[in-house]
Design an enzyme around this catalytic site. Sequence first.
Site, PDB file in Angstrom:
ATOM      1  NE  ARG A   1      -0.694  -2.711   5.373  1.00  0.00           N
ATOM      2  CZ  ARG A   1      -1.262  -3.810   4.834  1.00  0.00           C
ATOM      3  NH1 ARG A   1      -2.141  -3.690   3.856  1.00  0.00           N
ATOM      4  NH2 ARG A   1      -0.968  -5.011   5.283  1.00  0.00           N
ATOM      5  CG  ASP A   2      -1.378   4.825  -1.962  1.00  0.00           C
ATOM      6  OD1 ASP A   2      -0.967   4.732  -3.135  1.00  0.00           O
ATOM      7  OD2 ASP A   2      -1.695   5.925  -1.447  1.00  0.00           O
ATOM      8  CB  ILE A   3       0.634   7.751   2.113  1.00  0.00           C
ATOM      9  CG1 ILE A   3       0.856   8.417   3.444  1.00  0.00           C
ATOM     10  CG2 ILE A   3       0.327   8.762   1.025  1.00  0.00           C
ATOM     11  CD1 ILE A   3       2.122   9.263   3.506  1.00  0.00           C
TER      12      ILE A   3
ATOM     13  CG  ASN B   1      -2.327   5.605 -12.565  1.00  0.00           C
ATOM     14  OD1 ASN B   1      -3.238   5.041 -13.163  1.00  0.00           O
ATOM     15  ND2 ASN B   1      -2.410   5.950 -11.301  1.00  0.00           N
TER      16      ASN B   1
ATOM     17  CB  VAL C   1       5.124   8.850  -7.521  1.00  0.00           C
ATOM     18  CG1 VAL C   1       6.554   8.510  -7.101  1.00  0.00           C
ATOM     19  CG2 VAL C   1       4.350   9.448  -6.350  1.00  0.00           C
TER      20      VAL C   1
ATOM     21  CG  HIS D   1       3.799   3.632  -8.826  1.00  0.00           C
ATOM     22  ND1 HIS D   1       4.402   4.720  -9.405  1.00  0.00           N
ATOM     23  CD2 HIS D   1       2.497   3.956  -8.687  1.00  0.00           C
ATOM     24  CE1 HIS D   1       3.509   5.675  -9.587  1.00  0.00           C
ATOM     25  NE2 HIS D   1       2.338   5.243  -9.177  1.00  0.00           N
TER      26      HIS D   1
ATOM     27  CG  HIS E   1      -1.769   2.174  -7.958  1.00  0.00           C
ATOM     28  ND1 HIS E   1      -1.811   3.049  -6.894  1.00  0.00           N
ATOM     29  CD2 HIS E   1      -1.206   2.872  -8.974  1.00  0.00           C
ATOM     30  CE1 HIS E   1      -1.301   4.217  -7.258  1.00  0.00           C
ATOM     31  NE2 HIS E   1      -0.923   4.140  -8.520  1.00  0.00           N
TER      32      HIS E   1
HETATM   33  P1  5GP Z   1       0.293   7.580  -9.056  1.00  0.00           P
HETATM   34  O1  5GP Z   1      -0.808   8.608  -9.091  1.00  0.00           O
HETATM   35  O2  5GP Z   1       1.631   8.189  -9.353  1.00  0.00           O
HETATM   36  O3  5GP Z   1      -0.013   6.379  -9.896  1.00  0.00           O
HETATM   37  O4  5GP Z   1       0.305   7.019  -7.575  1.00  0.00           O
HETATM   38  C1  5GP Z   1       1.200   7.397  -6.588  1.00  0.00           C
HETATM   39  C2  5GP Z   1       0.676   6.823  -5.295  1.00  0.00           C
HETATM   40  O5  5GP Z   1       1.672   6.929  -4.316  1.00  0.00           O
HETATM   41  C3  5GP Z   1      -0.567   7.555  -4.763  1.00  0.00           C
HETATM   42  O6  5GP Z   1      -1.617   6.611  -4.592  1.00  0.00           O
HETATM   43  C4  5GP Z   1      -0.092   8.157  -3.453  1.00  0.00           C
HETATM   44  O7  5GP Z   1      -1.095   8.160  -2.444  1.00  0.00           O
HETATM   45  C5  5GP Z   1       1.089   7.279  -3.096  1.00  0.00           C
HETATM   46  N1  5GP Z   1       2.114   7.972  -2.326  1.00  0.00           N
HETATM   47  C6  5GP Z   1       2.669   9.177  -2.626  1.00  0.00           C
HETATM   48  N2  5GP Z   1       3.603   9.496  -1.716  1.00  0.00           N
HETATM   49  C7  5GP Z   1       3.648   8.480  -0.815  1.00  0.00           C
HETATM   50  C8  5GP Z   1       4.424   8.245   0.358  1.00  0.00           C
HETATM   51  O8  5GP Z   1       5.275   9.039   0.776  1.00  0.00           O
HETATM   52  N3  5GP Z   1       4.178   7.084   1.028  1.00  0.00           N
HETATM   53  C9  5GP Z   1       3.262   6.172   0.590  1.00  0.00           C
HETATM   54  N4  5GP Z   1       3.108   5.065   1.324  1.00  0.00           N
HETATM   55  N5  5GP Z   1       2.518   6.361  -0.514  1.00  0.00           N
HETATM   56  C10 5GP Z   1       2.707   7.501  -1.213  1.00  0.00           C
END
Ligand code: 5GP
Length: 113
Positions: free
Chosen positions: A28-30, A86, A95, A99, A101
């Site tokens: 699950r996203d944080i 992304n 990140v 990944h 979403h």
């Molecule tokens: P991006 O913007 O790189 O596509 O998405 C990265 C996602 O990872 C974001 O939605 C962010 O909330 C999530 N995220 C970042 N750090 C953590 C973490 O430590 N734990 C979890 N569960 N999600 C994370």
Amino acid sequence: MDCIFCQIVEGKIPSDIVYQDEEIIAFRDIKPQAPLHLVIIPRKHIPSLDQLKESDSALVGRMVAVANQLAKDEGVAQKGYRVVINCGKEGGQLVPHLHLHLLGGRKLSDQIG
Ligand code: 5GP
Ligand code: ZN
């Protein structure tokens, strides 16, 4: 390596894992952007979609299949959901570990970005 998602894979950072197999984990996203917001990643560190090798194609196909299954398991498959990757700065990637979403549980914007 200080990659956040590699640390999640290694269990060094706790996360709410909803699926795992030998190649892929989902958690699950944080900071959820929707009632259902899962992040699906390969265990192996691939920095971004842009860095994908042809030999990784099957892995990404499996990530999409896992998203499809999780959408069913989490009860959003019938109403609909969105899968997003992304890539890079302008693509909104924060990140640097590939990944996907999975978003669902509310009406998402008709606009993609
Ligand atoms: P991006 O913007 O790189 O596509 O998405 C990265 C996602 O990872 C974001 O939605 C962010 O909330 C999530 N995220 C970042 N750090 C953590 C973490 O430590 N734990 C979890 N569960 N999600 C994370
Ligand atoms: Zn990583």
